[in-house]
Structures are given as structure tokens and as C-alpha cells.
Motif scaffolding. Structure first.
Motif, PDB file in Angstrom:
ATOM      1  N   TYR A 208      10.599 -19.983  -4.888  1.00 18.25           N
ATOM      2  CA  TYR A 208      11.880 -20.448  -4.353  1.00 18.25           C
ATOM      3  C   TYR A 208      12.369 -19.559  -3.213  1.00 18.25           C
ATOM      4  CZ  TYR A 208      16.944 -21.317  -4.353  1.00 18.25           C
ATOM      5  OH  TYR A 208      18.244 -21.580  -3.990  1.00 18.25           O
ATOM      6  N   THR A 209      12.224 -18.253  -3.365  1.00 21.55           N
ATOM      7  CA  THR A 209      12.686 -17.325  -2.321  1.00 21.55           C
ATOM      8  C   THR A 209      11.589 -16.979  -1.328  1.00 21.55           C
ATOM      9  OG1 THR A 209      12.149 -15.426  -3.718  1.00 21.55           O
ATOM     10  CG2 THR A 209      14.377 -16.299  -3.864  1.00 21.55           C
ATOM     11  N   GLY A 210      10.378 -17.503  -1.546  1.00 22.19           N
ATOM     12  CA  GLY A 210       9.273 -17.175  -0.659  1.00 22.19           C
ATOM     13  C   GLY A 210       8.719 -18.371   0.060  1.00 22.19           C
ATOM     14  N   SER A 211       7.495 -18.736  -0.302  1.00 25.83           N
ATOM     15  CA  SER A 211       6.778 -19.786   0.431  1.00 25.83           C
ATOM     16  C   SER A 211       7.316 -21.180   0.159  1.00 25.83           C
ATOM     17  CB  SER A 211       5.298 -19.735   0.053  1.00 25.83           C
ATOM     18  OG  SER A 211       5.121 -20.074  -1.322  1.00 25.83           O
ATOM     19  N   GLY A 212       7.903 -21.398  -1.025  1.00 29.39           N
ATOM     20  CA  GLY A 212       8.373 -22.725  -1.393  1.00 29.39           C
ATOM     21  C   GLY A 212       7.254 -23.655  -1.836  1.00 29.39           C
ATOM     22  N   LYS A 213       6.057 -23.104  -2.085  1.00 32.49           N
ATOM     23  CA  LYS A 213       4.916 -23.922  -2.486  1.00 32.49           C
ATOM     24  C   LYS A 213       4.855 -24.070  -4.003  1.00 32.49           C
ATOM     25  CE  LYS A 213       2.121 -22.434   1.474  1.00 32.49           C
ATOM     26  NZ  LYS A 213       0.884 -21.741   1.896  1.00 32.49           N
ATOM     27  N   VAL A 214       4.491 -25.267  -4.453  1.00 30.03           N
ATOM     28  CA  VAL A 214       4.360 -25.515  -5.892  1.00 30.03           C
ATOM     29  C   VAL A 214       3.237 -24.659  -6.482  1.00 30.03           C
ATOM     30  CG1 VAL A 214       3.887 -27.278  -7.638  1.00 30.03           C
ATOM     31  CG2 VAL A 214       5.256 -27.854  -5.626  1.00 30.03           C
ATOM     32  N   ASP A 215       2.187 -24.414  -5.715  1.00 31.85           N
ATOM     33  CA  ASP A 215       1.048 -23.634  -6.213  1.00 31.85           C
ATOM     34  C   ASP A 215       1.432 -22.199  -6.559  1.00 31.85           C
ATOM     35  OD1 ASP A 215      -0.417 -25.884  -5.751  1.00 31.85           O
ATOM     36  OD2 ASP A 215      -1.280 -25.193  -3.853  1.00 31.85           O
ATOM     37  N   ASP A 216       2.507 -21.693  -5.950  1.00 35.44           N
ATOM     38  CA  ASP A 216       2.891 -20.294  -6.177  1.00 35.44           C
ATOM     39  C   ASP A 216       3.785 -20.109  -7.410  1.00 35.44           C
ATOM     40  OD1 ASP A 216       1.479 -19.514  -3.984  1.00 35.44           O
ATOM     41  OD2 ASP A 216       3.190 -19.503  -2.623  1.00 35.44           O
ATOM     42  N   ILE A 217       4.097 -21.203  -8.113  1.00 36.77           N
ATOM     43  CA  ILE A 217       5.006 -21.086  -9.271  1.00 36.77           C
ATOM     44  C   ILE A 217       4.409 -20.172 -10.341  1.00 36.77           C
ATOM     45  CG2 ILE A 217       6.049 -22.371 -11.178  1.00 36.77           C
ATOM     46  CD1 ILE A 217       6.440 -24.704  -9.285  1.00 36.77           C
ATOM     47  N   PHE A 218       3.102 -20.291 -10.559  1.00 35.28           N
ATOM     48  CA  PHE A 218       2.452 -19.508 -11.616  1.00 35.28           C
ATOM     49  C   PHE A 218       1.693 -18.306 -11.066  1.00 35.28           C
ATOM     50  CE2 PHE A 218       2.827 -23.867 -13.212  1.00 35.28           C
ATOM     51  CZ  PHE A 218       3.516 -23.632 -14.394  1.00 35.28           C
ATOM     52  N   ASP A 219       2.054 -17.875  -9.869  1.00 37.67           N
ATOM     53  CA  ASP A 219       1.447 -16.680  -9.277  1.00 37.67           C
ATOM     54  C   ASP A 219       2.000 -15.440  -9.981  1.00 37.67           C
ATOM     55  OD1 ASP A 219       0.623 -14.539  -7.713  1.00 37.67           O
ATOM     56  OD2 ASP A 219       0.746 -15.685  -5.853  1.00 37.67           O
ATOM     57  N   LEU A 220       1.142 -14.745 -10.723  1.00 41.23           N
ATOM     58  CA  LEU A 220       1.604 -13.603 -11.516  1.00 41.23           C
ATOM     59  C   LEU A 220       2.124 -12.472 -10.632  1.00 41.23           C
ATOM     60  CD1 LEU A 220      -1.145 -13.440 -14.311  1.00 41.23           C
ATOM     61  CD2 LEU A 220       1.137 -14.453 -14.409  1.00 41.23           C
ATOM     62  N   SER A 221       1.540 -12.316  -9.446  1.00 41.32           N
ATOM     63  CA  SER A 221       2.017 -11.239  -8.570  1.00 41.32           C
ATOM     64  C   SER A 221       3.450 -11.511  -8.116  1.00 41.32           C
ATOM     65  CB  SER A 221       1.096 -11.115  -7.349  1.00 41.32           C
ATOM     66  OG  SER A 221       1.121 -12.315  -6.570  1.00 41.32           O
ATOM     67  N   LEU A 222       3.778 -12.778  -7.842  1.00 40.29           N
ATOM     68  CA  LEU A 222       5.146 -13.123  -7.466  1.00 40.29           C
ATOM     69  C   LEU A 222       6.098 -12.917  -8.633  1.00 40.29           C
ATOM     70  CD1 LEU A 222       4.748 -16.358  -5.284  1.00 40.29           C
ATOM     71  CD2 LEU A 222       5.334 -14.050  -4.542  1.00 40.29           C
ATOM     72  N   ILE A 223       5.657 -13.279  -9.844  1.00 36.90           N
ATOM     73  CA  ILE A 223       6.511 -13.073 -11.029  1.00 36.90           C
ATOM     74  C   ILE A 223       6.782 -11.589 -11.219  1.00 36.90           C
ATOM     75  CG2 ILE A 223       6.617 -13.335 -13.531  1.00 36.90           C
ATOM     76  CD1 ILE A 223       4.955 -15.867 -13.235  1.00 36.90           C
ATOM     77  N   GLY A 224       5.750 -10.758 -10.975  1.00 30.83           N
ATOM     78  CA  GLY A 224       5.947  -9.312 -11.072  1.00 30.83           C
ATOM     79  C   GLY A 224       6.965  -8.810 -10.067  1.00 30.83           C
ATOM     80  N   GLN A 225       6.941  -9.356  -8.845  1.00 29.01           N
ATOM     81  CA  GLN A 225       7.935  -8.961  -7.839  1.00 29.01           C
ATOM     82  C   GLN A 225       9.332  -9.408  -8.236  1.00 29.01           C
ATOM     83  OE1 GLN A 225       6.665 -10.445  -4.012  1.00 29.01           O
ATOM     84  NE2 GLN A 225       4.618  -9.555  -4.199  1.00 29.01           N
ATOM     85  N   VAL A 226       9.434 -10.604  -8.831  1.00 29.71           N
ATOM     86  CA  VAL A 226      10.742 -11.106  -9.263  1.00 29.71           C
ATOM     87  C   VAL A 226      11.337 -10.204 -10.330  1.00 29.71           C
ATOM     88  CG1 VAL A 226      11.888 -12.997 -10.501  1.00 29.71           C
ATOM     89  CG2 VAL A 226      10.278 -13.501  -8.655  1.00 29.71           C
ATOM     90  N   LEU A 227      10.512  -9.711 -11.244  1.00 29.22           N
ATOM     91  CA  LEU A 227      11.010  -8.855 -12.326  1.00 29.22           C
ATOM     92  C   LEU A 227      11.612  -7.556 -11.801  1.00 29.22           C
ATOM     93  CD1 LEU A 227       8.171  -9.303 -14.987  1.00 29.22           C
ATOM     94  CD2 LEU A 227      10.437 -10.361 -14.958  1.00 29.22           C
TER      95      LEU A 227
END
Length: 663
Positions: A202-221
Motif C-alpha cells: 500500500y505504501t510502496g509499489s501498490g502491486k498485488v504480488d507484493d502483499i505476501f512479500d516477507l521483506s516488506l512485512i519485515g519493514q512494516v514491523l
């Protein structure tokens, strides 16, 4: 109820189908170089000044040359306060450069945009600044829907539990009420997990494929919003324990008390006197135990509810801007008041339509609680409105203010309907409650008859196999009759409930309240994703100061080249005479006012106070005595010296100047 569900689905459809990119809550107030400016030499770094603190990530700032190639060097960094910068490569050539930014504002919303500046002189560029927005598309729609569900679920969970504890403790044993509160917990937990997964995309690429990207989830945390969502999940675990006790031990304590009261009421003779004399202490102990459990649930539930509300207050609007130390507690109180009022309203609606009955006293207690919630909402809402708007003009001149006016109107309608509900409550009769009591008594008698029949059948079974079969048939018949009597009692209770015009009126008014409340919740969710009026007006003021115009500029400058027929007047017209691009026209006339066809005219702009210029402009000849140039760039406002060079022959020319305020 079907109409209410249809309205809920319609609102959800509008939120998803009409999802637009999230409005930025941090506004870009200025930059160095400024938007559209022309500088003499390449800057060492680009700085951007926002209206509030923002969170940076890799690639937050990009500087692109006229061909679209990146020329920024290193990561973006915080300079001072709300000012951030990124270094650029040395020795950049002349031309127009594009700066793009994509950050997250302090109140959790993504912000993106772009601007251009030029080195030496403007040039053509292959970079397009269109579409530089985040927070939209499929991911933005899903994120917005999850936000709406989380708000609605919080209201149902907290309001339903508060309604049971404060207004209708018998409702803890009503299956429909239990399902409502548990559904609120399940929905809030699911929506929170969804927000956690969607946040990175949501705050990055806006791509559906990135929803389950663990590296992005780690950054969100590692962000403030991620910490708030994780805290909400931990608090929901505590809320699950609260619900288990409320609908488990609390209900069992009530049921045990009713059974013992019924047994004492059916006792006779000396046994009854013995039960009475020996039952005072257990009754008192049960009452004290129930009171202690109620108090513990009330304290624990308040702590959990306040904690859940704080996960919004500490990560969104209240956490940034003015008076954050006061704004966050006020926001928590505001959210709790909303939940107690609207969540209690939803529980009352379920009780009126799905529960066997609800006592008049419970409805009156909720009416008083709702009144207190409305007063709290009014007080906290006024403060929040002042804090987010900052001026009366923002109330009608910004999208946030206009949405707020819509919300205020809807709440006024809601309060009006609630006043009608209070009138119905004052006329409410307790007949359905009495019918429900008769139903419970019939049920107890059925259970007692069934137990007696079973006991009798066992005793007769000792005589012969035939007698056991007869006893079994008799007990089944007794149980069947008991079930019939219970069904008849339930039907009578339902007829009494439906025949009561006051209760029917109350149901209709509460249903109307719930329908309006759904729309209010939708508007509230939209408000949380709309730029506050205060920051929007600040951004407008900054833009206005950067591109302020004084109207078309017209200067008449006499000249004399010294040669034969060398006198005349040159008129410089600059429109709209502001920072950025301008249209320039020059008219050269003789002393008698007729057009003067001179061989050449040149213009230069100099801002001595900022050591800018001279910026040369060579206009094109349009007609006799008329020259023009388009896209004349004025990099910043100030007192500019306009120098015009006029050549009247191969050897005769002169430069004349005049100062003028531009922008």
C-alpha cells in the motif's frame, strides 16, 4: 435486517469500487531548488520541506535527468525538523530535471508527488510526472475496505460487551448477542492481519504480488503503524480471554443462581424452612462473587478497550500536528464513546429482533449511557475539528471540512432518531419480559417432569421388562408434552412481543439509527484518509507564496542608440508576471508612436539580491515593431532588473534597464 445488511454491503461496495488514492496528510511546502526554478549551477543536494515528519525508505527521493536517468547519489536523509534531502552527482549538465518523492506521513498515509527545476535553461524532458500517486488501485481498495471493517468491528466488539455489562447482564446468555460480539472480535482480528499484510504494498509499489512479500512485512514491523497493528493483535488475544469469561463463567454464575432460586421456590414444609435458613449465606456469597466478577470484567474490559483505541490514536491523525499530548487521550475517549453508543445500538437491535425479550430497565439504562456518549462525542469532536481544520475557511474550502460537515449533518439526524427512540423507551412495557419469565418457568417444569419420569421409569424397571417398556413410553410422552408446552410458551411470548406497538416502534427507530450509523461510519473512514484542512491550507499558502502573481506586468523604457533615427520607446509586457512560465511581448515605437522596425531586440532578467542572472531571453519577431517569447522562466519572486538591448543599425545599439517586482 435484510435492508440493513444491503446498506452495509452497498457502503462496502462504494468504499472498494470507488477507492481513490489516499489523500496525502503531509504536504510538500517547499523545495530547494524550487518548483519550476532555473538555477545557474547544479546544486549539491535537493532539499524538500514537508508540513510534518515523514518516514523515508530506499528510493524515497529520485532525481532524474532530461533523459529519465537517475542522478541522485546515496539515500535520502533527514536534515532538520521536517526538512529532508538527497545528494546529487556533481557536474550535472544544463537542462530540466525531475524530482520524485514517495514517503509515508507521520499519520500513516502514503504521500507522493514530483516537481521539476532547470540548470542554466529549461529543456525538453522524457520524464512524465503524471500518475505519481500511491495508495490507489486494487491494493488501495482492499486496504480501505479493511480499515472500514476494523472500525466497524471495534465498535461492535466494544459496544456489545459494554451493553451486556452495563445495561443487560442477562444478555450474556443470549446466543444472538454472543454471536454478535464474537463476530466483532473475529472481524477485527482478520482486518488487522489484512492491514499488516497489505501495508507494505500500500505504501510502496501498490502491486498485488507484493502483499505476501516477507521483506516488506519485515519493514512494516519496524514502522509506527506496524507496531500499532502488532499491539492490536496482542490486545485482541486479551480480548478473547475477556469474551470467554463473559460468555462462560459469567453466564454460568447467572444460570446457577437461577436454578438454586427455582429449587428454593419449589421446596415445601420443613425442607423449605431448612433451605431458607441455610440458603441465606450461599445466596449472599453468590451475589458477592457475581459482583466481584462483574467488577473485574468491567476493569479488564475498559483497559483492553482503551488499549485497542490507542492503537489508532498513536498511529494516525492524533499522533501528529499540534497538541499531540492532549489529542491522543481525547481521540481514545472519542473512539470509546463511538463504540459504546453505536456498538450498543447494534446489540440493542439484535436483542429487539432476535432475543426472546429485553427488559424495559435495560433499554432505559442504554438510553442514559448513549446520552452520555453523545455528550462526550460532541465535546471531543469539537476539539478534534478545531485541531484538524484550524480556521473557518477550511470548513468549506477543503475536502476534509466538507466531509466533516456531512458527518455533522448525519450525526444530527442520528441524534434526532435517537430522541424518538427515547420516547418509545419511556412507553415500553415489561409484558414481553414477563412472558419470557413464564417461558423459563415452563422450561424448568419440563426439565423437572422429564427427570421425574426418568426416575419413575427406573424404579418400575425393577419389577419386569414389560413395566420398563411402559415406563419408557410414559417418560417419552411426558417429555414430548413438556416440549410442546415450552413451544407454546415461546410462541405466546413472541406474539406478546410482536403485538406490543411500543416495542415495534422502538425496533423501527433503532433500525433507522443503525442504518444512519453505517453511513456515518463510512464518512468517518473517508475522513481518516483525507488530508486535514489545516495542512491542506498550509500547502495552498506555500504554493501561493511560490507562484504569487501581481497581474500582467507592463513597462515602458525609453532608449537612444545615439545614431540617426535612434530614439524610441520599448514596452515590455510580461503575463502573468509570476514565478514559473510567462508569456513576454515587446513593442518598439518611435517618438511619434508609430511601430519601429529595428533589426534586433534582446532581454535579460537579473535578481541581484539572490545573485541570479542575467537570464537571457531572445524573442522572435512577430511583426513590425513586435517581438514575443513564450515560456519565459522566472525562478523566484523578487525585485528583478529587466534589461532590454535594442540595436537600430549595424553599429548603433544600447541597453536600458528598469526594476520591477515579479511574483
Amino acid at each position: 435486517m435484510r435492508a440493513l445488511l444491503a446498506l452495509l454491503l452497498a457502503v462496502a461496495g462504494v468504499l472498494v469500487g470507488g477507492a481513490a488514492p489516499a489523500s496525502a496528510h503531509a504536504a510538500l511546502l517547499g523545495s530547494d531548488p524550487a518548483q519550476g526554478s532555473v538555477v545557474d549551477k547544479a546544486p549539491a543536494q535537493i532539499t524538500l520541506d514537508f508540513s510534518e515528519k515523514v518516514a523515508l525508505s530506499d528510493g524515497s527521493f529520485k532525481v532524474l535527468d532530461p533523459k529519465g536517468q537517475r542522478v541522485d547519489a546515496g539515500k535520502a536523509s533527514e536534515l532538520t525538523g521536517t526538512m529532508y534531502g538527497v545528494k546529487v552527482r556533481p557536474g550535472l549538465p544544463r537542462g530540466t530535471y525531475t524530482v520524485t518523492y514517495q514517503v509515508v506521513s507521520a499519520d500513516s498515509h502514503p504521500v507522493s508527488g514530483a516537481f521539476t527545476f532547470s540548470i542554466g535553461a529549461p529543456s525538453a524532458t522524457t520524464v512524465s510526472t503524471a500518475g505519481q500517486t500511491v495508495g490507489g488501485g486494487v491494493v488501495g481498495g482492499l486496504y480501505g475496505f479493511a480499515r472500514y471493517v476494523s472500525y466497524a468491528a471495534f465498535i461492535v466488539l466494544i459496544g456489545g460487551a459494554a451493553f451486556v455489562l452495563a445495561c443487560w447482564q442477562r444478555g450474556a446468555g443470549v446466543r444472538a448477542v454472543q454471536r454478535l460480539v464474537v463476530s466483532g472480535w473475529v472481524a477485527l482480528t482478520s482486518a488487522t492481519l489484512a492491514l499488516l499484510l497489505l501495508r507494505g504494498s500500500y505504501t510502496g509499489s501498490g502491486k498485488v504480488d507484493d502483499i505476501f512479500d516477507l521483506s516488506l512485512i519485515g519493514q512494516v514491523l519496524q514502522t509506527k503503524t506496524g507496531a500499532a497493528l502488532v499491539s492490536r493483535l496482542l490486545l485482541l488475544a486479551a480480548a478473547a480471554l475477556f469474551i470467554a469469561v463473559l460468555f462462560g463463567a459469567f453466564v454460568k454464575r447467572d444460570a446457577d443462581g437461577e436454578e438454586m432460586d427455582g429449587a428454593a421456590g419449589e421446596a415445601s414444609g420443613s425442607d423449605a424452612r431448612k433451605g431458607a435458613s441455610g440458603g441465606d449465606a450461599p445466596d449472599a456469597d453468590r451475589a458477592a462473587s457475581k459482583q466481584d466478577l462483574t467488577f473485574g470484567l468491567a476493569v479488564g474490559g475498559t483497559v483492553v478497550a482503551a488499549g485497542l483505541a490507542a492503537t489508532w490514536a498513536m498511529a494516525e491523525h492524533a499522533s501528529t500536528g499540534v497538541q499531540t499530548g492532549l489529542a491522543m487521550p481525547v481521540d481514545i475517549l472519542h473512539l470509546l464513546a463511538v463504540a459504546v453508543w453505536l456498538g450498543g445500538l447494534a446489540t440493542l437491535l439484535v436483542a429487539l429482533y432476535r432475543a426472546g425479550s429485553i427488559e424495559k430497565a435495560a433499554v432505559r439504562r442504554f438510553s442514559n449511557v448513549a446520552f452520555g456518549s453523545v455528550v462526550t462525542l460532541a465535546a471531543t469532536g469539537v476539539y478534534q475539528s478545531w485541531r484538524q481544520l484550524g480556521s473557518w475557511s477550511a470548513l468549506t474550502g477543503t475536502a476534509y471540512g466538507q466531509l466533516l460537515l456531512v458527518k455533522v449533518g448525519l450525526v444530527a439526524v442520528l441524534v434526532g432518531i435517537a430522541w424518538v427512540s427515547r420516547r418509545w423507551t419511556a412507553q415500553l412495557a415489561d409484558a414481553p419480559a414477563a412472558a419470557a419469565k413464564a417461558k423459563r418457568t415452563a422450561e424448568k417444569k419440563r426439565v423437572t417432569a422429564k427427570a421425574s419420569a426418568k426416575s419413575g421409569g427406573s424404579a418400575r424397571g425393577k419389577d419386569s421388562n414389560a413395566s420398563r417398556k411402559g415406563a419408557s413410553g410414559s417418560s417419552e410422552r411426558t417429555a414430548q408434552l413438556a416440549r410442546q408446552r415450552a413451544a407454546m410458551a415461546a410462541a405466546r411470548a413472541k406474539r406478546l412481543r410482536d403485538a406490543d406497538p411500543t416495542r415495534s416502534g422502538l425496533r423501527r427507530s433503532v433500525l433507522a439509527e443503525a442504518a444512519v450509523a453505517i453511513v456515518v461510519l463510512a464518512v468517518t473512514t473517508a475522513l481518516t484518509t483525507t488530508e486535514p484542512g489545516r495542512t491542506e491550507e498550509a500547502a495552498k499558502a506555500a504554493t501561493a507564496s511560490a507562484s504569487q502573481r501581481s497581474g500582467p506586468l507592463s513597462l515602458k523604457i525609453p532608449f537612444d542608440t545615439g545614431g540617426q533615427d535612434g530614439k524610441g520607446t520599448v514596452e515590455v509586457a510580461l503575463d502573468p508576471a509570476r514565478v514559473g512560465g510567462n508569456e513576454m511581448h515587446l513593442y518598439v515605437v518611435r517618438p511619434n508612436g508609430k511601430a519601429f522596425d529595428v533589426p534586433e531586440v534582446k532581454v535579460a532578467f537579473t535578481l541581484a539580491a539572490k545573485s541570479i542572472g542575467p537570464l537571457p531571453v531572445v524573442p522572435d519577431r512577430i511583426a513590425t515593431g513586435h517581438w514575443s517569447a513564450s515560456g519565459v522562466q522566472i525562478p523566484m519572486a523578487g525585485d528583478w532588473r529587466i534589461t532590454v538591448t535594442v540595436r537600430t543599425s549595424d553599429i548603433d545599439q544600447v541597453s536600458v534597464s528598469k526594476n520591477a517586482k515579479i511574483g
